[in-house]
Design a protein around this motif. Structure first.
Motif, PDB file in Angstrom:
ATOM      1  N   ASP A   1      24.155  16.162  -6.567  1.00  0.00           N
ATOM      2  CA  ASP A   1      23.727  16.457  -5.194  1.00  0.00           C
ATOM      3  C   ASP A   1      22.817  15.372  -4.626  1.00  0.00           C
ATOM      4  O   ASP A   1      22.158  15.570  -3.598  1.00  0.00           O
ATOM      5  CB  ASP A   1      22.998  17.808  -5.150  1.00  0.00           C
ATOM      6  CG  ASP A   1      23.940  18.966  -5.447  1.00  0.00           C
ATOM      7  OD1 ASP A   1      25.116  18.886  -5.042  1.00  0.00           O
ATOM      8  OD2 ASP A   1      23.508  19.932  -6.096  1.00  0.00           O
TER       9      ASP A   1
ATOM     10  N   LYS B   1      21.864  11.864  -2.779  1.00  0.00           N
ATOM     11  CA  LYS B   1      22.365  11.208  -1.576  1.00  0.00           C
ATOM     12  C   LYS B   1      22.858   9.809  -1.902  1.00  0.00           C
ATOM     13  O   LYS B   1      22.228   9.077  -2.667  1.00  0.00           O
ATOM     14  CB  LYS B   1      21.238  11.149  -0.545  1.00  0.00           C
ATOM     15  CG  LYS B   1      21.642  10.684   0.851  1.00  0.00           C
ATOM     16  CD  LYS B   1      20.436  10.815   1.769  1.00  0.00           C
ATOM     17  CE  LYS B   1      20.752  10.449   3.210  1.00  0.00           C
ATOM     18  NZ  LYS B   1      19.557  10.648   4.081  1.00  0.00           N
ATOM     19  N   GLY B   2      24.004   9.417  -1.304  1.00  0.00           N
ATOM     20  CA  GLY B   2      24.497   8.057  -1.437  1.00  0.00           C
ATOM     21  C   GLY B   2      25.176   7.778  -2.756  1.00  0.00           C
ATOM     22  O   GLY B   2      25.439   8.674  -3.572  1.00  0.00           O
TER      23      GLY B   2
ATOM     24  N   ASP C   1      23.356   1.852  -2.495  1.00  0.00           N
ATOM     25  CA  ASP C   1      22.358   2.524  -1.661  1.00  0.00           C
ATOM     26  C   ASP C   1      20.974   2.563  -2.301  1.00  0.00           C
ATOM     27  O   ASP C   1      20.830   2.666  -3.517  1.00  0.00           O
ATOM     28  CB  ASP C   1      22.785   3.963  -1.368  1.00  0.00           C
ATOM     29  CG  ASP C   1      24.025   4.034  -0.502  1.00  0.00           C
ATOM     30  OD1 ASP C   1      24.225   3.128   0.327  1.00  0.00           O
ATOM     31  OD2 ASP C   1      24.801   5.006  -0.643  1.00  0.00           O
TER      32      ASP C   1
ATOM     33  N   TYR D   1      19.192   5.130  -1.729  1.00  0.00           N
ATOM     34  CA  TYR D   1      19.076   6.550  -2.047  1.00  0.00           C
ATOM     35  C   TYR D   1      19.410   6.795  -3.517  1.00  0.00           C
ATOM     36  O   TYR D   1      20.017   5.957  -4.194  1.00  0.00           O
ATOM     37  CB  TYR D   1      19.981   7.370  -1.134  1.00  0.00           C
ATOM     38  CG  TYR D   1      19.604   7.283   0.328  1.00  0.00           C
ATOM     39  CD1 TYR D   1      18.325   7.649   0.761  1.00  0.00           C
ATOM     40  CD2 TYR D   1      20.514   6.835   1.284  1.00  0.00           C
ATOM     41  CE1 TYR D   1      17.970   7.565   2.104  1.00  0.00           C
ATOM     42  CE2 TYR D   1      20.165   6.751   2.631  1.00  0.00           C
ATOM     43  CZ  TYR D   1      18.890   7.118   3.034  1.00  0.00           C
ATOM     44  OH  TYR D   1      18.541   7.026   4.355  1.00  0.00           O
TER      45      TYR D   1
ATOM     46  N   SER E   1      20.445   3.424   4.514  1.00  0.00           N
ATOM     47  CA  SER E   1      20.848   3.317   3.106  1.00  0.00           C
ATOM     48  C   SER E   1      20.512   1.966   2.489  1.00  0.00           C
ATOM     49  O   SER E   1      20.301   1.864   1.293  1.00  0.00           O
ATOM     50  CB  SER E   1      22.356   3.555   2.977  1.00  0.00           C
ATOM     51  OG  SER E   1      23.079   2.398   3.360  1.00  0.00           O
TER      52      SER E   1
ATOM     53  N   GLY F   1      17.697  15.646  -2.667  1.00  0.00           N
ATOM     54  CA  GLY F   1      18.771  15.111  -1.832  1.00  0.00           C
ATOM     55  C   GLY F   1      18.286  14.227  -0.702  1.00  0.00           C
ATOM     56  O   GLY F   1      19.097  13.748   0.096  1.00  0.00           O
ATOM     57  N   GLU F   2      16.969  13.992  -0.614  1.00  0.00           N
ATOM     58  CA  GLU F   2      16.375  13.097   0.393  1.00  0.00           C
ATOM     59  C   GLU F   2      16.830  13.455   1.812  1.00  0.00           C
ATOM     60  O   GLU F   2      17.400  12.647   2.539  1.00  0.00           O
ATOM     61  CB  GLU F   2      16.695  11.636   0.062  1.00  0.00           C
ATOM     62  CG  GLU F   2      16.079  11.170  -1.247  1.00  0.00           C
ATOM     63  CD  GLU F   2      16.557   9.815  -1.703  1.00  0.00           C
ATOM     64  OE1 GLU F   2      15.852   8.819  -1.464  1.00  0.00           O
ATOM     65  OE2 GLU F   2      17.644   9.747  -2.331  1.00  0.00           O
ATOM     66  N   THR F   3      16.546  14.689   2.190  1.00  0.00           N
ATOM     67  CA  THR F   3      16.973  15.180   3.505  1.00  0.00           C
ATOM     68  C   THR F   3      15.820  15.304   4.503  1.00  0.00           C
ATOM     69  O   THR F   3      16.045  15.312   5.710  1.00  0.00           O
ATOM     70  CB  THR F   3      17.655  16.551   3.363  1.00  0.00           C
ATOM     71  OG1 THR F   3      16.718  17.487   2.784  1.00  0.00           O
ATOM     72  CG2 THR F   3      18.888  16.466   2.463  1.00  0.00           C
TER      73      THR F   3
END
Length: 512
Positions: A331, A333-334, A338, A340, A433, A461-463
């Motif tokens: 889950d 990110k990237g 990236d 991320y 990114s 998830g770096e949201t």
């Protein structure tokens, strides 16, 4: 006569002591895959759509670092960092990757894991993909002389023996190399064959005689489907044949699952995840061949096996996710390239039955730069100030997972952008990114956040960008990353020189 007898006994005792000390040094095997996401190991992802029993074996019989990272989100810089214990952005390579042919990124006289172990009584070997450049005689398409030895390769960086290929298969010089020799002249040319397998490409024949734009050099008999098998068989032969009177170090950087997805015919169609899953199942089988060789030679107990990948999953992870519900990046990110987490959060496993308790887990952030200092501590060698500048020994947590490392970790993207990690906090020194082939870098408007701050403990998830909510954390981390860069090291010791040059990615600090 009595004095001679005493001297003889003393000498015998010293030789016996040194022999025992040598025997107690572990063999060390580093298996390094290429573009493998953290979700591409069954032991880390119970919902994986292919089987990895041999990778799982390393995880289950050893230690899982759940927060393990490559030093970069792409190939060349991560390989430099693994071998030297130093962040690659301290060199002239500030972004992107190198090619197959050219001066090696590892500087002359710089310590590597191989040179450290070679100087301390180990046999050292590398079998696999180099991708740090080596120099061949002549230029592409201009009358190469393949009969002459290549220079600036693994043999000059501490390896007694080398067998492998120069770089990723899409970068060319597709032929096998041994020590400093080209085994078959790459006298023909090829390019990516996009219509051979869905969602990927191959470097398969037919090859052509003439050079053209986009073509790479290839030996007439080179077959991309047989590369993994060839490397694994060489590794097994090395383990079988190496002088057992000395400990050995084997660095085995495999070529999978990096494109092209050139799975051996025996494994095609065997997974529930298309070409990618098939290639991963073959990769796992090749890992198993090495583990079996260690077992058959009675070497399991005192061999440290390290397993990791040079960066996160290639961008086709989205295809596997949407088509087969397989999450290479979990889950996070990237993916590859990236800043991320998906770009550099990778499988990070170790097995050493003599020392590591089976089923151990460590949640501390760690990096592949840490391998060199870890190995140095294992063999009881002090590191000089001008080596392993970004390497922290993991031996304490390998023995006791409750120990704390208390360190900062630097992440780095394809475009050369930075992030700093400390505890649960991660500060990305850009917005975007910093990694896609066409970089998505968001230029902040007046009053907008300059950077991205994430609480990875609660938001892996770096949201949710917390830049404005925690300005003191932003200020502290910005100061720390500036200091780490400016000092030429992140570990304790004297500041070290590094390549400064025109460095636009660190515009927030002065390099004077």
């Amino acid at each position: 006569m009595k004095k001679l007898r005493i001297v003889f006994v003393a000498c015998f005792a010293l030789v016996n002591f040194l022999s025992i000390a040598q025997e107690n040094k572990p063999n060390i095997v580093i298996i390094y895959t290429d573009d493998q996401g953290v979700g591409d190991v069954g032991a880390l992802n119970p919902n994986a759509k292919f089987n990895t029993p041999n990778m799982d074996k390393i995880a289950n019989e050893g230690i899982i670092f759940t927060d393990g990272h490559s030093s970069d989100a792409v190939c060349t810089p991560s390989r430099y960092s693994l071998l030297t214990g130093r962040y690659s952005w301290r060199t002239s390579l500030k972004k992107n990757v190198l090619h197959a042919d050219g001066p090696c990124l590892i500087e002359k006289d710089r310590m590597t894991i191989a040179s450290l172990l070679q100087e301390n009584g180990y046999n050292t070997a590398m079998i696999g993909k180099w991708h740090l450049q080596m120099e061949f005689e002549g230029e592409k398409g201009k009358g190469r002389d393949w009969s002459k030895p290549f220079t600036d390769g693994p043999i000059e960086k501490g390896f007694d023996y080398y067998f492998g290929i120069a770089a990723s298969m899409n970068y060319g010089i597709l032929t096998y190399l041994e020590n400093d020799k080209v085994l078959e002249a790459p006298s023909m040319y090829t390019k990516k064959k996009m219509d051979v397998t869905p969602r990927t490409y191959r470097m398969t024949p037919p090859y052509q005689q003439d050079n053209a734009k986009g073509y790479v050099e290839v030996a007439p008999s080179f077959n991309d489907e047989l590369v993994l098998e060839t490397l694994a068989n060489r590794a097994v032969s090395y383990i079988n044949d190496v002088d057992k009177e000395k400990p050995f170090f084997l660095y085995l950087p495999l070529t999978s699952p990096h494109l092209p997805h050139c799975t051996h015919p025996d494994f095609q169609g065997k997974s529930n995840c298309g070409n990618y899953g098939d290639f991963m199942q073959e990769t796992d089988y090749r890992v198993g061949q090495v583990l079996d060789a260690l077992k058959q030679n009675g070497l399991e107990e005192n061999t440290l096996v390290i397993f990791s990948s040079d960066n996160g999953a290639e961008s086709n992870y989205a295809y596997q996710r949407d088509t087969y519900q397989h999450y290479s990046c979990m889950d996070f990110k990237g993916g590859k390239r990236d800043i991320y987490e998906g770009g550099h959060r990778v499988p990070f496993l170790m097995r050493w039955p003599k020392v590591i308790k089976a089923g151990t887990k460590v949640d501390e952030p760690v990096c592949q730069t840490d391998y060199l200092a870890t190995i140095a501590e294992i063999i009881d060698v002090a590191l000089p100030d001008n080596a392993a500048e970004d390497s922290y020994s993991l031996l304490s947590v390998m023995k006791n997972p409750n120990k704390k490392l208390k360190r900062q970790l630097i992440n780095h993207s394809f475009t050369g952008h930075f992030a700093i990690r400390e505890g649960k906090w991660k500060l990305n020194m850009l917005r975007g990114s910093g990694g896609s082939l066409k970089p998505v870098i968001i230029e902040p408007k007046k009053g907008e956040a300059l950077y991205e701050l994430y609480d990875l403990e609660n938001d892996p998830g770096e949201t949710n960008n917390l830049y404005f909510k925690y300005p003191k954390v932003v200020k502290k981390l910005k100061s720390k990353i500036s200091k780490i860069i400016a000092n030429g090291r992140s570990t304790k010791g004297k500041p070290q020189p590094y390549v400064k040059g025109n460095w636009e990615q660190v515009s927030w600090m002065s390099l004077d």
